[in-house]
Design an enzyme around this catalytic site. Structure first.
Site, mmCIF file in Angstrom:
data_model
loop_
_atom_site.group_PDB
_atom_site.id
_atom_site.type_symbol
_atom_site.label_atom_id
_atom_site.label_comp_id
_atom_site.label_asym_id
_atom_site.label_seq_id
_atom_site.Cartn_x
_atom_site.Cartn_y
_atom_site.Cartn_z
ATOM 1 C CD GLU A 87 -3.511 -1.399 -12.210
ATOM 2 O OE1 GLU A 87 -4.627 -0.762 -11.668
ATOM 3 O OE2 GLU A 87 -3.046 -2.274 -11.800
ATOM 4 C CB SER B 52 -1.855 6.075 -5.491
ATOM 5 O OG SER B 52 -1.074 5.229 -5.147
ATOM 6 N N GLY C 177 -7.781 0.177 -6.574
ATOM 7 C CA GLY C 177 -7.574 -1.111 -5.796
ATOM 8 C C GLY C 177 -8.138 -0.549 -4.380
ATOM 9 N N GLY C 178 -7.206 0.023 -3.716
ATOM 10 C CA GLY C 178 -7.315 0.044 -2.072
ATOM 11 C C GLY C 178 -8.679 1.113 -1.979
ATOM 12 C CG ASN D 240 -8.232 -5.618 -8.525
ATOM 13 O OD1 ASN D 240 -8.720 -6.453 -8.072
ATOM 14 N ND2 ASN D 240 -7.209 -5.548 -9.052
ATOM 15 C CD1 TRP D 241 -13.558 -4.337 -4.787
ATOM 16 C CD2 TRP D 241 -14.989 -5.856 -4.070
ATOM 17 N NE1 TRP D 241 -14.865 -3.790 -4.902
ATOM 18 C CE2 TRP D 241 -15.750 -4.902 -4.452
ATOM 19 C CE3 TRP D 241 -15.681 -7.163 -3.760
ATOM 20 C CZ2 TRP D 241 -17.265 -4.743 -4.218
ATOM 21 C CZ3 TRP D 241 -17.153 -6.932 -3.730
ATOM 22 C CH2 TRP D 241 -17.672 -6.127 -4.010
ATOM 23 C CE LYS D 242 -5.040 -4.133 -6.167
ATOM 24 N NZ LYS D 242 -3.796 -3.549 -6.196
ATOM 25 C CG HIS E 68 -3.228 -6.567 -11.180
ATOM 26 N ND1 HIS E 68 -2.121 -6.407 -10.308
ATOM 27 C CD2 HIS E 68 -4.108 -5.334 -10.968
ATOM 28 C CE1 HIS E 68 -2.384 -5.322 -9.409
ATOM 29 N NE2 HIS E 68 -3.423 -4.720 -9.912
#
Ligand code: 13P
Length: 255
Positions: free
Chosen positions: A165, A213, A234-235, A8-10, A93
């Site tokens: 999540e 994470s 994510g990150g 998920n590149w947000k 989300h």
């Protein structure tokens, strides 16, 4: 069942950067049998990336959309408009729930819209730090599942993916901490029990992903939790080497 690795590149990368990044992934990704690799870029990059991707290697997901198909809804993009561009859509989300005040009603309408348009919904659920502290994790999981799946039939539940999540484990949240695998196992077990209570055997094959994470060092531990069928990242998914390393971990875990 497949193992899902979803990035998920947000709200990151320009269209050009997204395209360069996808190119890098496609070039370096070696055969990943049994794995479903999915990336969720920003909506503006989706049409370009859809032309560029090899769907046998990497599929695309929307990060968000409006639940109506067409009409006078200034500024919105519908999942009907994204048909043919994405195979998946992230829905509910925690950033949508808590920054954009999306309710379970909005979320259930989006799940229904995705299914109506032949797109696989990835329904995200998970408790906040406060809810965990007050012992409300099980209630939150139950409420969010019941709310998000309210209009999903027994036939359609097989087309849904659930992503657990816990908000307190998401790297961008202040004070985020790594979720212990035992905590995740307890929540995933609860999700599976709840799905069984709602849908019986039909829900046995619903994939449940974990997100929060995830990085190459902990991916193996998270992927081996009973009942976990993949990861929502994510990150770390913004760094090609790390995302590819997680895919390698997933291949090892599966073999
Ligand atoms: P992080 O992997 O950065 O914790 O984000 C998880 C997430 O929100 C994916 O949807």
């Amino acid at each position: 069942m497949k193992t899902y690795i979803v990035g998920n590149w947000k709200m990151n990368f320009t269209v050009g950067e997204s395209s360069i990044y996808l190119h890098k992934l496609l070039k370096r990704l070696t055969s990943a049998r049994g794995l479903e690799i999915v990336v969720a870029p920003s909506s503006i990059a989706l049409p370009t990336l859809a032309l560029q991707t090899d769907r046998h290697k990497i599929r695309l997901s929307a990060q968000n959309f409006y639940h109506r198909d067409f009409g006078a809804f200034t500024g919105e993009v519908s999942i009907a408009q994204l048909k043919g561009t994405v195979d998946y859509a992230i829905i509910g989300h925690s950033e949508r729930r808590y920054i954009f005040n999306e309710s379970d009603k909005d979320i259930k309408l989006k799940v229904a819209a995705a299914l109506r348009n032949g797109i696989t919904p990835i329904l995200c659920i998970g408790e906040t730090d406060n809810e965990k502290t007050f012992g409300e994790t099980a209630d939150v999981i139950r409420d969010q599942l019941l709310g998000g799946l309210a209009d999903v039939s027994k036939e359609d539940i097989k087309k849904v993916i659930i992503a657990y999540e816990p908000v307190w484990a998401i790297s961008s949240v202040k004070g985020a901490r790594l979720a212990p695998p035992d905590d995740i196992a307890t929540s995933v077990d609860l999700i599976r029990q709840e799905l069984k209570a709602l849908y019986g055997k039909e829900a046995e094959d619903v994939p449940v992903l974990y997100g929060g994470s995830v990085n190459p060092s902990n991916a193996g531990a998270y992927l081996t939790i009973p009942g976990v069928n993949g990861l929502l990242i994510g990150g770390t998914s913004l760094i090609a080497d790390q995302f590819l390393d997680i895919i390698e971990v997933a291949k090892r875990v599966r073999s």
